[in-house]
Scaffold this motif. Structure first.
Motif, mmCIF file in Angstrom:
data_model
loop_
_atom_site.group_PDB
_atom_site.id
_atom_site.type_symbol
_atom_site.label_atom_id
_atom_site.label_comp_id
_atom_site.label_asym_id
_atom_site.label_seq_id
_atom_site.Cartn_x
_atom_site.Cartn_y
_atom_site.Cartn_z
ATOM 1 N N ARG A 14 0.817 -1.215 0.000
ATOM 2 C CA ARG A 14 0.000 0.000 0.000
ATOM 3 C C ARG A 14 0.855 1.272 0.000
ATOM 4 O O ARG A 14 0.348 2.350 -0.251
ATOM 5 C CB ARG A 14 -0.929 0.009 1.208
ATOM 6 C CG ARG A 14 -2.083 -0.961 1.068
ATOM 7 C CD ARG A 14 -2.835 -1.102 2.361
ATOM 8 N NE ARG A 14 -2.011 -1.696 3.401
ATOM 9 C CZ ARG A 14 -2.402 -1.824 4.671
ATOM 10 N NH1 ARG A 14 -3.571 -1.362 5.055
ATOM 11 N NH2 ARG A 14 -1.616 -2.403 5.560
ATOM 12 N N ASP A 65 0.605 3.204 -3.039
ATOM 13 C CA ASP A 65 -0.746 3.636 -3.406
ATOM 14 C C ASP A 65 -1.150 4.862 -2.583
ATOM 15 O O ASP A 65 -1.019 5.997 -3.025
ATOM 16 C CB ASP A 65 -1.695 2.449 -3.189
ATOM 17 C CG ASP A 65 -3.129 2.796 -3.479
ATOM 18 O OD1 ASP A 65 -3.383 3.906 -3.958
ATOM 19 O OD2 ASP A 65 -4.003 1.943 -3.225
ATOM 20 N N HIS A 69 -6.134 7.177 -3.273
ATOM 21 C CA HIS A 69 -6.398 5.855 -3.842
ATOM 22 C C HIS A 69 -7.165 5.961 -5.162
ATOM 23 O O HIS A 69 -6.914 5.191 -6.086
ATOM 24 C CB HIS A 69 -7.168 5.007 -2.831
ATOM 25 C CG HIS A 69 -7.427 3.611 -3.309
ATOM 26 N ND1 HIS A 69 -6.394 2.716 -3.519
ATOM 27 C CD2 HIS A 69 -8.564 2.966 -3.665
ATOM 28 C CE1 HIS A 69 -6.903 1.578 -3.964
ATOM 29 N NE2 HIS A 69 -8.218 1.703 -4.064
ATOM 30 N N THR A 128 -4.777 6.413 -7.947
ATOM 31 C CA THR A 128 -4.155 5.139 -8.297
ATOM 32 C C THR A 128 -5.066 4.334 -9.200
ATOM 33 O O THR A 128 -4.650 3.836 -10.253
ATOM 34 C CB THR A 128 -3.881 4.330 -7.013
ATOM 35 O OG1 THR A 128 -3.132 5.136 -6.125
ATOM 36 C CG2 THR A 128 -3.152 3.048 -7.314
ATOM 37 N N VAL A 129 -6.324 4.236 -8.790
ATOM 38 C CA VAL A 129 -7.273 3.413 -9.543
ATOM 39 C C VAL A 129 -7.482 3.987 -10.943
ATOM 40 O O VAL A 129 -7.455 3.255 -11.935
ATOM 41 C CB VAL A 129 -8.616 3.321 -8.784
ATOM 42 C CG1 VAL A 129 -9.662 2.626 -9.631
ATOM 43 C CG2 VAL A 129 -8.414 2.589 -7.467
ATOM 44 N N ALA A 154 -4.417 3.376 -13.141
ATOM 45 C CA ALA A 154 -4.138 1.964 -13.423
ATOM 46 C C ALA A 154 -5.211 1.335 -14.307
ATOM 47 O O ALA A 154 -4.963 0.323 -14.941
ATOM 48 C CB ALA A 154 -4.025 1.182 -12.118
ATOM 49 N N GLU A 183 -4.989 -2.066 -16.569
ATOM 50 C CA GLU A 183 -5.494 -3.325 -16.032
ATOM 51 C C GLU A 183 -6.710 -3.831 -16.789
ATOM 52 O O GLU A 183 -6.979 -5.029 -16.818
ATOM 53 C CB GLU A 183 -5.809 -3.151 -14.543
ATOM 54 C CG GLU A 183 -4.528 -2.996 -13.731
ATOM 55 C CD GLU A 183 -4.761 -2.475 -12.335
ATOM 56 O OE1 GLU A 183 -5.893 -2.088 -12.027
ATOM 57 O OE2 GLU A 183 -3.800 -2.442 -11.552
ATOM 58 N N ASP A 202 2.840 -3.137 -7.425
ATOM 59 C CA ASP A 202 2.253 -3.501 -6.148
ATOM 60 C C ASP A 202 0.755 -3.764 -6.241
ATOM 61 O O ASP A 202 0.163 -4.290 -5.315
ATOM 62 C CB ASP A 202 2.529 -2.396 -5.121
ATOM 63 C CG ASP A 202 3.994 -2.398 -4.699
ATOM 64 O OD1 ASP A 202 4.677 -3.398 -4.992
ATOM 65 O OD2 ASP A 202 4.450 -1.416 -4.096
ATOM 66 N N ARG A 203 0.145 -3.367 -7.356
ATOM 67 C CA ARG A 203 -1.278 -3.638 -7.544
ATOM 68 C C ARG A 203 -1.519 -4.900 -8.352
ATOM 69 O O ARG A 203 -2.614 -5.454 -8.319
ATOM 70 C CB ARG A 203 -1.932 -2.485 -8.317
ATOM 71 C CG ARG A 203 -2.355 -1.325 -7.499
ATOM 72 C CD ARG A 203 -2.878 -0.239 -8.406
ATOM 73 N NE ARG A 203 -4.053 -0.674 -9.149
ATOM 74 C CZ ARG A 203 -5.298 -0.636 -8.657
ATOM 75 N NH1 ARG A 203 -5.496 -0.182 -7.446
ATOM 76 N NH2 ARG A 203 -6.321 -1.039 -9.383
ATOM 77 N N LYS A 211 3.056 -8.753 -12.758
ATOM 78 C CA LYS A 211 3.835 -8.331 -11.596
ATOM 79 C C LYS A 211 5.326 -8.389 -11.902
ATOM 80 O O LYS A 211 6.084 -7.496 -11.554
ATOM 81 C CB LYS A 211 3.498 -9.235 -10.411
ATOM 82 C CG LYS A 211 3.840 -8.604 -9.079
ATOM 83 C CD LYS A 211 3.229 -9.361 -7.912
ATOM 84 C CE LYS A 211 3.386 -8.595 -6.632
ATOM 85 N NZ LYS A 211 2.360 -7.611 -6.365
#
Lengths: 174, 465
Positions: free
Chosen positions: A137, A140, B21, B24-25, B28, B32, B192-193, B200
Motif C-alpha cells: 500500500r 498507493d 487511492h 491510483t485506480v 491503473a 489493467e 504492487d497492484r 507483476k
C-alpha cells in the motif's frame, strides 16, 4: 542489535509529518519512511542530510567538457587536420567556435547520464532489483514509518497510536 | 496546512472528489482493463501504415535514393522536411517536463508523461530519415567518432550535420532517462497492484525495485530538478542546431541569423499542437477527463499562441527583409513575393493559412477552452508546420542562382509512403504506450492534490466564509 522493528502505517501525509515530528521529539530514531509520493519537508523532519547529487552532476559536466575538448583537439587538430571551408585548424583555440555545439552537448550528456547512474547506484535501484517496501500500500495511498525496537515496544506502540497511525505491526527480522 | 495554500481564484487542476487511492485506480484502469474496439481499430490502421512504410524503406534501400523525387538541384526535400517536422514535435515533451518544472508550473504534471513519450517516439521517427537517406544505413555508425580503418579518418566536427548527430542523440538519451526516472514510482505502483504473476514480474522489472524511501524521494526530486536544468538548454540547443543545418549554408533564404530562435519557437509551437492532438483523444479514451481538464487545454493554447506569434513575426521579418534587400535572389526564397506567386504558391499560402491565420482563433476564450476547437486548430498547426519546413527546403532549392537550374520537386509514392509509415510507427508506439504505461505521473499528481485538488480547494476556501 535489535531484530524487531515496528511498522506504523498512516493514510495522510500531514498526519505522517506531524507523527514524524512527534516521534523525533520523543528522541526515537526513525529507520525509514516509505511514501507513495514525495512529501515535502519529510527529509528535514526525519533529520536526513541534504543530498549531494547535484554536486556530482557538476563534476560530471566538467568531465564531459574536458573529454570533448580533448576529443576535438585530438581528432581535428593533432591526428588529422583538414582544411574544411577555410576554417582555421592550426590550433584548437582558433577552430574552437565550430566546436561549441559539441562541447555543450557532451557536457550535458555526461552530466545527465552519470548523475542518473549515480542516483540509481546510491539508491540501489536497477533492473531485476526486487522491491523493498514492506507493504504494497505504500505505493498507493499509505505511508509507512519503520522504527527499530530496543525493549521499548509498549512505549512506542502507544506513542505511535497517539500520532494517528491507522495500523501498527511488530515485525521480527530473521 | 498552510503549505498547501493556493489562491482561491486559481481553478483546480484535479477535478472531482478524489482521494489518493482514487488517483491510483484511475491511472491503473486503462492498463489493467481490456482494450476496447476503438483501440484495436486505431492500432490496426497504424500497423498497416507502419508496414507500408517499412515496405517503402526496403524498396528505397534495395533500389536506391532514385526512388525518391529528388534531382540534382533538390538534393533533399521530403525526407529532411519530415525529419525537421518530427524533431520539432519532439520538443514539447522535454519543454513541458523541464522548463515548466523550473518555473514551478503544476499543470505540467497531468501532461508531462505523455508528452515525453511523444517526444521520444517522435525523435525515433526523426532519426530514421537521415539514416535512410544515407542510402547505406548499415554504415550509419560512420557518423560516430570511433577509430576506423581509413587512417583514422575522423568525423568532421566543423559540420552542423555532425552537431545534429550529437544534439539529437544527447536529446533522445537524456529525454529517455528523464522519462524513465519519473516512471519508476508509477511502475512501482502498478507492480504492487498487479494480481497476475506475469504482469507483476514485468512491472517489477520496469520499476527497478523502486521502494519509495524518504532518501530515495529526496534524491529523486534533486535529480529531477538538475535534469530539468540540464534539459532546458539542451532542448533549446537541439532545434538551434537543426536550424544551423540551413543557416550555416550560403543559400539565400537559408542563410539567416534569425533561424535558431525562430526554429525553436516553431518547434515548441508544433510540439504543443501535437500534444493537444494526442491528449484530446487520450483523455476521452482513457477516461482521464478529471486530470486533463479545460484548464490544461487553455494553458497549452496560451503557449501555442505565444510561440505561434513568434513564428508569425519571424515570417514577417523574413518577408520584409527579402523585399527590402532588393536582391533578385531573395525574391525566390520561401518568404517572398516570388514564392507567393510562383509554382509553389499553394504551399506558401497553406503555410500562411494553417500557421498564422487559423491559430489566431485562439485569441477567443471560447475556442481556447473548447476541446473540439483546440483539437481542430492543433491539427491545422501540425499541417502548417509541415508546410513551413517543406517551403523552406523545397521552394528555396527549386530556384537556384541560375535560372537554368530551376526545377521542381515532385514526391514519389515512396516519399509519401515512408512519411505515412513513420506516422504509423509513431501511432503503434503511442498506442502500445497508452495501454501499458501509466499515462499520467500519478505520484506527482498525488503530491499536488491538497494544493490544487477540487475537493481540497473547496474545503479550504469554504473556511473563509
Amino acid at each position: 542489535m535489535s531484530n524487531k522493528v515496528i511498522h506504523a502505517l498512516y493514510n495522510d501525509d500531514d498526519i505522517l509529518m506531524d507523527a514524524v515530528k512527534t516521534v523525533k521529539a520523543a528522541d526515537h530514531h526513525i529507520d525509514e519512511v516509505f511514501t507513495p509520493f514525495p512529501v515535502h519537508g519529510l527529509d528535514k523532519a526525519m533529520g536526513l542530510a541534504p543530498t549531494k547529487i547535484a554536486i556530482t552532476a557538476f563534476l560530471y559536466g566538467i568531465t564531459g567538457l574536458s573529454f570533448a575538448i580533448w576529443m576535438t583537439n585530438y581528432m581535428m587538430i593533432e591526428d588529422w587536420p583538414q582544411d574544411i571551408g577555410g576554417k582555421p585548424n592550426f590550433s584548437w583555440f582558433t577552430n574552437m567556435p565550430a566546436f561549441v555545439p559539441i562541447l555543450f552537448e557532451l557536457t550535458i550528456f555526461f552530466a545527465a547520464h552519470l548523475m542518473v547512474i549515480t542516483f540509481y547506484m546510491r539508491s540501489r535501484i536497477w533492473p531485476f532489483k526486487s522491491a523493498e517496501n514492506p507493504d504494497v500500500r505504500t505505493t498507493d495511498d499509505h505511508f509507512l514509518m519503520e522504527i527499530s525496537i530496543h525493549d521499548n515496544e509498549k512505549e512506542l506502540k502507544s506513542l505511535l497510536k497517539e500520532t494517528g497511525a491507522v495500523e501498527i505491526k511488530v515485525i521480527e527480522n530473521k | 496546512m498552510s503549505s498547501h495554500y493556493e489562491a482561491p481564484i486559481r481553478e483546480p487542476l484535479v477535478l472531482g472528489d478524489k482521494s489518493y487511492h482514487d488517483i491510483t485506480v484511475d491511472i491503473a484502469k486503462p492498463i489493467e482493463g481490456k482494450a476496447n474496439k476503438n483501440w484495436y481499430i486505431a492500432f490496426t490502421i497504424s500497423l498497416i501504415a507502419f508496414l507500408w512504410g517499412l515496405g517503402c524503406i526496403t524498396f528505397t534501400i534495395g533500389t536506391g535514393i532514385g526512388t525518391w523525387g529528388l534531382n540534382k538541384n533538390i538534393g533533399w526535400a521530403w525526407d529532411i522536411t519530415n525529419f525537421v517536422w518530427w524533431v520539432g514535435i519532439g520538443h514539447a515533451g522535454t519543454l513541458i517536463s523541464a522548463v515548466l518544472l523550473l518555473f514551478r508550473q503544476r499543470w505540467r504534471m497531468a501532461i508531462n508523461r505523455s508528452s515525453e513519450a511523444m517526444t521520444i517516439f517522435a525523435v525515433f521517427q526523426a532519426g530514421l530519415f537521415p539514416i535512410i537517406h544515407m542510402g547505406r544505413p548499415w554504415d550509419a555508425y560512420w557518423v560516430l567518432p570511433i577509430p576506423n580503418q581509413f587512417g583514422s579518418l575522423w568525423v568532421n566536427f566543423n559540420s552542423p550535420l555532425l552537431w545534429d548527430v550529437f544534439a539529437i542523440s544527447t536529446y533522445l538519451s537524456v529525454s529517455l532517462v528523464f522519462w524513465w526516472t519519473g516512471l519508476l514510482p508509477d511502475f512501482a505502483m502498478l507492480r504492487d497492484r498487479a494480481i497476475k504473476p506475469f504482469q507483476k514480474k514485468i512491472y517489477a522489472l520496469l520499476s527497478f525495485g523502486w521502494s519509495g524511501r524518504a532518501k530515495d524521494w529526496q534524491r529523486f526530486e534533486e535529480v529531477s530538478l538538475v535534469l530539468a536544468g540540464l534539459a532546458t538548454p539542451l532542448v533549446l540547443s537541439v532545434h538551434t542546431i537543426v536550424s544551423m543545418d540551413f543557416a550555416t549554408s550560403i543559400n539565400p533564404g537559408w542563410h539567416s541569423t534569425i533561424f535558431p530562435p525562430y526554429f525553436v519557437a516553431g518547434a515548441i509551437f508544433s510540439g504543443f499542437a501535437m500534444v493537444q492532438t494526442l491528449l484530446g483523444i487520450m483523455r476521452k479514451v482513457t477516461n482521464l477527463e478529471n486530470y486533463i481538464t479545460r484548464l490544461h487545454v487553455e494553458y497549452m493554447n496560451m503557449v501555442i499562441m505565444l510561440t505561434g506569434g513568434i513564428v508569425a513575426v519571424a515570417y514577417a521579418s523574413e518577408f520584409f527583409i527579402a523585399w527590402y534587400t532588393g536582391s533578385p535572389y531573395e525574391n525566390f526564397t520561401y518568404m517572398s513575393v516570388g514564392a507567393a506567386t510562383g509554382p509553389y504558391g499553394w504551399a506558401f499560402w497553406s503555410l500562411i493559412l494553417f500557421n498564422i491565420l487559423i491559430p489566431q482563433l485562439l485569441w477567443i476564450r471560447k475556442f481556447r477552452r473548447s476541446f473540439i476547437a483546440s483539437f481542430i486548430i492543433s491539427i491545422a498547426i501540425n499541417i502548417g508546420m509541415w508546410f513551413e519546413r517543406f517551403d523552406i527546403i523545397a521552394i528555396v532549392l527549386s530556384k537556384g542562382h541560375l535560372p537554368s537550374t530551376w526545377t521542381r520537386f515532385e514526391p514519389t509514392f515512396v516519399d509519401v509512403g515512408i512519411f505515412i509509415g513513420t506516422i504509423g510507427f509513431f501511432g503503434v508506439l503511442f498506442l502500445l504506450y497508452a495501454r501499458t504505461f501509466p499515462v499520467i505521473a500519478q505520484a506527482e499528481v498525488k503530491s499536488i492534490m491538497k494544493v490544487s485538488g477540487e475537493n481540497y480547494k473547496k474545503l479550504r476556501d469554504g473556511n473563509h466564509e
